[in-house]
Enzyme design. Structure first.
Site, PDB file in Angstrom:
ATOM      1  N   ASP A  31       0.706  -1.266  -0.019  1.00 56.05           N
ATOM      2  CA  ASP A  31      -0.639  -0.130   0.223  1.00 56.05           C
ATOM      3  C   ASP A  31       0.870   1.473  -0.355  1.00 56.05           C
ATOM      4  OD1 ASP A  31      -2.943   0.668   0.647  1.00 56.05           O
ATOM      5  OD2 ASP A  31      -1.919   2.257   1.021  1.00 56.05           O
ATOM      6  N   ILE A  32       0.070   2.422  -0.663  1.00 58.95           N
ATOM      7  CA  ILE A  32       1.419   3.030  -0.768  1.00 58.95           C
ATOM      8  C   ILE A  32       0.979   3.869   0.302  1.00 58.95           C
ATOM      9  CG2 ILE A  32      -0.288   5.615  -1.690  1.00 58.95           C
ATOM     10  CD1 ILE A  32       2.146   5.381  -4.253  1.00 58.95           C
ATOM     11  N   ASN A  88     -13.087  -3.091   1.852  1.00 62.50           N
ATOM     12  CA  ASN A  88     -13.870  -1.843   2.851  1.00 62.50           C
ATOM     13  C   ASN A  88     -14.998  -2.176   1.441  1.00 62.50           C
ATOM     14  OD1 ASN A  88     -12.457  -0.857   4.858  1.00 62.50           O
ATOM     15  ND2 ASN A  88     -10.689  -0.482   3.422  1.00 62.50           N
ATOM     16  N   GLU A  96     -11.896   3.810  -1.190  1.00 65.92           N
ATOM     17  CA  GLU A  96     -11.587   4.801  -2.160  1.00 65.92           C
ATOM     18  C   GLU A  96     -11.162   4.726  -3.147  1.00 65.92           C
ATOM     19  OE1 GLU A  96      -7.915   6.015  -0.027  1.00 65.92           O
ATOM     20  OE2 GLU A  96      -8.617   7.248   1.384  1.00 65.92           O
ATOM     21  N   VAL A  97     -11.172   3.568  -3.955  1.00 68.16           N
ATOM     22  CA  VAL A  97     -10.105   3.265  -4.936  1.00 68.16           C
ATOM     23  C   VAL A  97     -11.556   1.585  -4.981  1.00 68.16           C
ATOM     24  CG1 VAL A  97      -8.481   1.676  -6.834  1.00 68.16           C
ATOM     25  CG2 VAL A  97      -8.350   3.168  -4.934  1.00 68.16           C
ATOM     26  N   HIS A 101      -9.674  -5.045  -3.502  1.00 69.90           N
ATOM     27  CA  HIS A 101      -9.047  -5.153  -2.942  1.00 69.90           C
ATOM     28  C   HIS A 101      -9.100  -6.028  -1.536  1.00 69.90           C
ATOM     29  CE1 HIS A 101      -9.975  -1.482  -2.674  1.00 69.90           C
ATOM     30  NE2 HIS A 101      -9.106  -1.243  -1.322  1.00 69.90           N
ATOM     31  N   HIS A 103      -7.129  -5.832   2.194  1.00 73.98           N
ATOM     32  CA  HIS A 103      -6.339  -5.583   2.880  1.00 73.98           C
ATOM     33  C   HIS A 103      -5.935  -6.756   3.429  1.00 73.98           C
ATOM     34  CE1 HIS A 103      -6.785  -0.794   2.402  1.00 73.98           C
ATOM     35  NE2 HIS A 103      -8.277  -1.462   2.052  1.00 73.98           N
TER      36      HIS A 103
HETATM   37  P1  5GP Z   1      -9.448   1.364   0.624  1.00 74.14           P
HETATM   38  O1  5GP Z   1      -9.784   2.613   1.128  1.00 74.14           O
HETATM   39  O2  5GP Z   1     -10.294   1.429  -0.725  1.00 74.14           O
HETATM   40  O3  5GP Z   1     -10.155   0.246   1.066  1.00 74.14           O
HETATM   41  O4  5GP Z   1      -8.210   1.385   0.224  1.00 74.14           O
HETATM   42  C1  5GP Z   1      -7.953   1.725  -0.796  1.00 74.14           C
HETATM   43  C2  5GP Z   1      -6.026   1.999  -0.880  1.00 74.14           C
HETATM   44  O5  5GP Z   1      -5.402   1.987  -1.667  1.00 74.14           O
HETATM   45  C3  5GP Z   1      -5.170   3.309   0.901  1.00 74.14           C
HETATM   46  O6  5GP Z   1      -5.437   2.307   1.286  1.00 74.14           O
HETATM   47  C4  5GP Z   1      -4.115   2.975  -0.836  1.00 74.14           C
HETATM   48  O7  5GP Z   1      -3.637   3.947   0.609  1.00 74.14           O
HETATM   49  C5  5GP Z   1      -4.428   2.760  -1.053  1.00 74.14           C
HETATM   50  N1  5GP Z   1      -3.473   3.325  -2.701  1.00 74.14           N
HETATM   51  C6  5GP Z   1      -4.228   4.503  -3.335  1.00 74.14           C
HETATM   52  N2  5GP Z   1      -4.115   4.563  -4.410  1.00 74.14           N
HETATM   53  C7  5GP Z   1      -2.560   3.380  -5.024  1.00 74.14           C
HETATM   54  C8  5GP Z   1      -1.509   3.296  -5.858  1.00 74.14           C
HETATM   55  O8  5GP Z   1      -0.990   4.178  -6.304  1.00 74.14           O
HETATM   56  N3  5GP Z   1      -0.291   3.108  -4.788  1.00 74.14           N
HETATM   57  C9  5GP Z   1      -0.233   1.939  -4.119  1.00 74.14           C
HETATM   58  N4  5GP Z   1       0.311   0.846  -3.700  1.00 74.14           N
HETATM   59  N5  5GP Z   1      -1.897   2.009  -3.255  1.00 74.14           N
HETATM   60  C10 5GP Z   1      -2.357   3.045  -3.355  1.00 74.14           C
END
Ligand code: 5GP
Ligand code: ZN
Length: 118
Positions: A31-32, A88, A96-97, A101, A103
């Site tokens: 994760d970034i 999520n 967010e994405v 995915h 985690h």
């Molecule tokens: P969500 O909130 O959708 O469950 O988690 C999305 C996750 O993707 C977040 O923890 C965020 O830090 C990670 N993320 C978003 N954009 C990128 C990216 O471009 N590269 C990587 N490695 N992680 C990302």
């Protein structure tokens, strides 16, 4: 794939990521913005927006995402200390994405229900 999906772009190699596992159907990367010492994301290569978009034909894929998570927990030495796996789904979960995915979080005690409060 939707042209604006960052995880599709990572799966296609258009956006770089620290990849820790890949096979024909699944990719895992760091994760970034990690919220724990180990914070990996395990994704299907195919674009599926959320858990709600899964169907019966995805059952094996979803199972395999979890098996990859268990293997990575061992590889990153958090299998004995413990870890969390989380999907999520939707706004209140903070998704967010919108590319499915899982985690994988570990490396520190997590007392709260969600990682960012721990
Ligand atoms: P969500 O909130 O959708 O469950 O988690 C999305 C996750 O993707 C977040 O923890 C965020 O830090 C990670 N993320 C978003 N954009 C990128 C990216 O471009 N590269 C990587 N490695 N992680 C990302
Ligand atoms: Zn996607």
């Amino acid at each position: 794939m939707p042209g604006d999906c960052v995880f599709c772009k990572i799966a296609d190699g258009e956006v770089s990521a620290e990849i820790v596992y890949e096979d024909d159907d699944i990719l895992a990367f760091k994760d970034i913005s990690p919220v724990a010492p180990v914070h990996l994301l395990i994704i299907p290569r195919k674009h599926i927006p959320t858990l709600l978009d899964l169907n019966e034909s995805d059952a094996e894929l979803v199972g395999r995402l979890h098996l990859v998570a268990a293997d990575l927990a061992r590889a990153f030495n958090i299998d004995h200390s413990g870890f969390r796996v989380v999907f999520n789904c939707g706004p209140d979960a903070g998704q967010e994405v919108y590319h499915l995915h899982l985690h994988l979080l570990g490396g520190k005690p997590m007392t709260a229900l969600i990682a960012e409060e721990s």
